[in-house]
Design a protein around this motif. Structure first.
Motif, PDB file in Angstrom:
ATOM      1  N   LEU A 106     -10.063   2.580   3.482  1.00 16.87           N
ATOM      2  CA  LEU A 106     -10.044   3.071   2.115  1.00 16.87           C
ATOM      3  C   LEU A 106      -8.609   3.288   1.665  1.00 16.87           C
ATOM      4  CD1 LEU A 106     -12.972   5.629   2.181  1.00 16.87           C
ATOM      5  CD2 LEU A 106     -12.962   3.328   1.234  1.00 16.87           C
ATOM      6  N   PRO A 107      -8.270   2.928   0.424  1.00 16.10           N
ATOM      7  CA  PRO A 107      -6.893   3.094  -0.057  1.00 16.10           C
ATOM      8  C   PRO A 107      -6.546   4.556  -0.271  1.00 16.10           C
ATOM      9  CG  PRO A 107      -8.319   2.368  -1.848  1.00 16.10           C
ATOM     10  CD  PRO A 107      -9.149   2.328  -0.602  1.00 16.10           C
ATOM     11  N   GLU A 108      -5.250   4.829  -0.209  1.00 13.88           N
ATOM     12  CA  GLU A 108      -4.741   6.155  -0.529  1.00 13.88           C
ATOM     13  C   GLU A 108      -4.144   6.126  -1.921  1.00 13.88           C
ATOM     14  OE1 GLU A 108      -2.304   8.324   2.247  1.00 13.88           O
ATOM     15  OE2 GLU A 108      -2.937   7.005   3.882  1.00 13.88           O
ATOM     16  N   THR A 109      -4.250   7.230  -2.618  1.00  9.31           N
ATOM     17  CA  THR A 109      -3.625   7.364  -3.929  1.00  9.31           C
ATOM     18  C   THR A 109      -2.243   7.976  -3.737  1.00  9.31           C
ATOM     19  OG1 THR A 109      -5.773   7.655  -5.000  1.00  9.31           O
ATOM     20  CG2 THR A 109      -3.826   8.348  -6.238  1.00  9.31           C
ATOM     21  N   LEU A 110      -1.213   7.228  -4.130  1.00  5.35           N
ATOM     22  CA  LEU A 110       0.166   7.684  -3.962  1.00  5.35           C
ATOM     23  C   LEU A 110       0.917   7.534  -5.282  1.00  5.35           C
ATOM     24  CD1 LEU A 110       1.098   5.898  -0.592  1.00  5.35           C
ATOM     25  CD2 LEU A 110       0.260   8.237  -0.888  1.00  5.35           C
ATOM     26  N   ASP A 111       1.735   8.522  -5.605  1.00  4.38           N
ATOM     27  CA  ASP A 111       2.629   8.330  -6.742  1.00  4.38           C
ATOM     28  C   ASP A 111       3.860   7.553  -6.267  1.00  4.38           C
ATOM     29  OD1 ASP A 111       4.304  10.121  -5.419  1.00  4.38           O
ATOM     30  OD2 ASP A 111       3.796  11.805  -6.712  1.00  4.38           O
ATOM     31  N   ARG A 112       4.737   7.229  -7.204  1.00  4.33           N
ATOM     32  CA  ARG A 112       5.855   6.360  -6.857  1.00  4.33           C
ATOM     33  C   ARG A 112       6.754   6.988  -5.795  1.00  4.33           C
ATOM     34  NH1 ARG A 112       8.576   2.227 -10.875  1.00  4.33           N
ATOM     35  NH2 ARG A 112      10.183   1.334  -9.529  1.00  4.33           N
ATOM     36  N   ALA A 113       7.000   8.279  -5.905  1.00  2.78           N
ATOM     37  CA  ALA A 113       7.875   8.944  -4.943  1.00  2.78           C
ATOM     38  C   ALA A 113       7.265   8.893  -3.546  1.00  2.78           C
ATOM     39  CB  ALA A 113       8.110  10.390  -5.371  1.00  2.78           C
ATOM     40  N   ALA A 114       5.956   9.115  -3.452  1.00  6.78           N
ATOM     41  CA  ALA A 114       5.296   9.066  -2.149  1.00  6.78           C
ATOM     42  C   ALA A 114       5.296   7.645  -1.594  1.00  6.78           C
ATOM     43  CB  ALA A 114       3.873   9.596  -2.263  1.00  6.78           C
TER      44      ALA A 114
END
Length: 250
Positions: A106-114
């Motif tokens: 399953l994919p992870e939700t990451l913002d650009r910084a992460a």
């Protein structure tokens, strides 16, 4: 169109809709919605009361498994439509058992910084577009927030570090996607018609069957790697032979 699937028999169907709701952990409203969409067959009627049995439970457990892996309702309907009409509860349970080993993580939700922290490098807009083209990163409606296939992120970073032209990376992604889908469809057909019946007829418990399937997946992938390496070697030899066969320029 009338439902062609065999309905639960009177002997098997012993649960009221409230009891089924408690058994599968879904609300009565959800169960009725799923029934209206044809995800489960009609209940067995005894007077004014409908009763549900093992087939309903098996199908609802499969629906929940598909939802956990990110399938939307349309995709779930399509998946269930491909299950044979005469499938037994055991057959449906086997679908669920076989499903997990073949699913992508399953994919992870990451913002650009992460995402930058995870890759260990600064990412330009073009590089993020490359990762999107490779299917490693998917944009979301929120700006600079992404769904990331973290299991494949290191491969995407390695391709970025090769400093390939953008159009070359896009072509690589297209080739992987097109040929990967064709391979998956053919291998799935082999699995469906030859491997699965063998496992099912062996009479082993679902846990044993799942272990066999989990071993089958990496063996298949390794076979693809070997075939690819062999094909690359043959292509290189053919290229050298053709270059030697060309007449010298005058």
């Amino acid at each position: 169109m009338p439902d062609a699937r065999p309905q639960a028999t009177a002997d098997d169907a012993t649960l009221t809709v409230d009891e089924l709701s408690a058994r599968v952990g879904m609300t009565v409203r959800t169960l009725r919605f799923y029934a209206g969409r044809g995800l489960i067959p009609p209940p067995v009627r005894r007077g004014r009361v409908g009763y549900y049995g093992p087939e309903h439970i098996a199908r609802l457990d499969l629906v929940r498994e598909l939802q956990a892996h990110g399938f939307n309702l349309s995709a779930i309907e399509g998946y269930l439509d491909r299950i044979p009409a005469d499938a037994t509860p055991q057959d449906i349970a086997l679908h669920r058992t076989l499903l997990t080993p073949w699913m992508r993580d399953l994919p992870e939700t990451l913002d650009r910084a992460a995402l930058v922290r995870r890759t260990g490098r600064e990412l330009t807009d073009d590089e993020i577009e490359m990762l999107i083209a490779l299917g490693v990163v998917e944009p979301t409606p929120d700006e600079d927030v992404f769904q990331v296939a973290t299991a494949h992120l290191s491969l995407g970073v390695e391709l970025l570090e090769l400093d390939l032209p953008v159009d070359a990376v896009l072509d690589v992604g297209r080739i992987f996607s097109e040929h990967g889908r064709a391979l998956a469809e053919e291998l799935t057909e082999v699995f469906r018609t030859k491997v699965w019946p063998h496992y099912r007829d062996s009479g082993g418990p679902p846990e044993h069957i799942q272990q066999l399937v989990e071993r089958f997946k990496p063996v298949t992938i390794q076979g693809l790697v070997i075939a690819y390496e062999r094909a690359v070697g043959e292509t290189q030899r053919d290229t050298i032979r053709r270059s030697r066969a060309k007449p010298p320029r005058r």
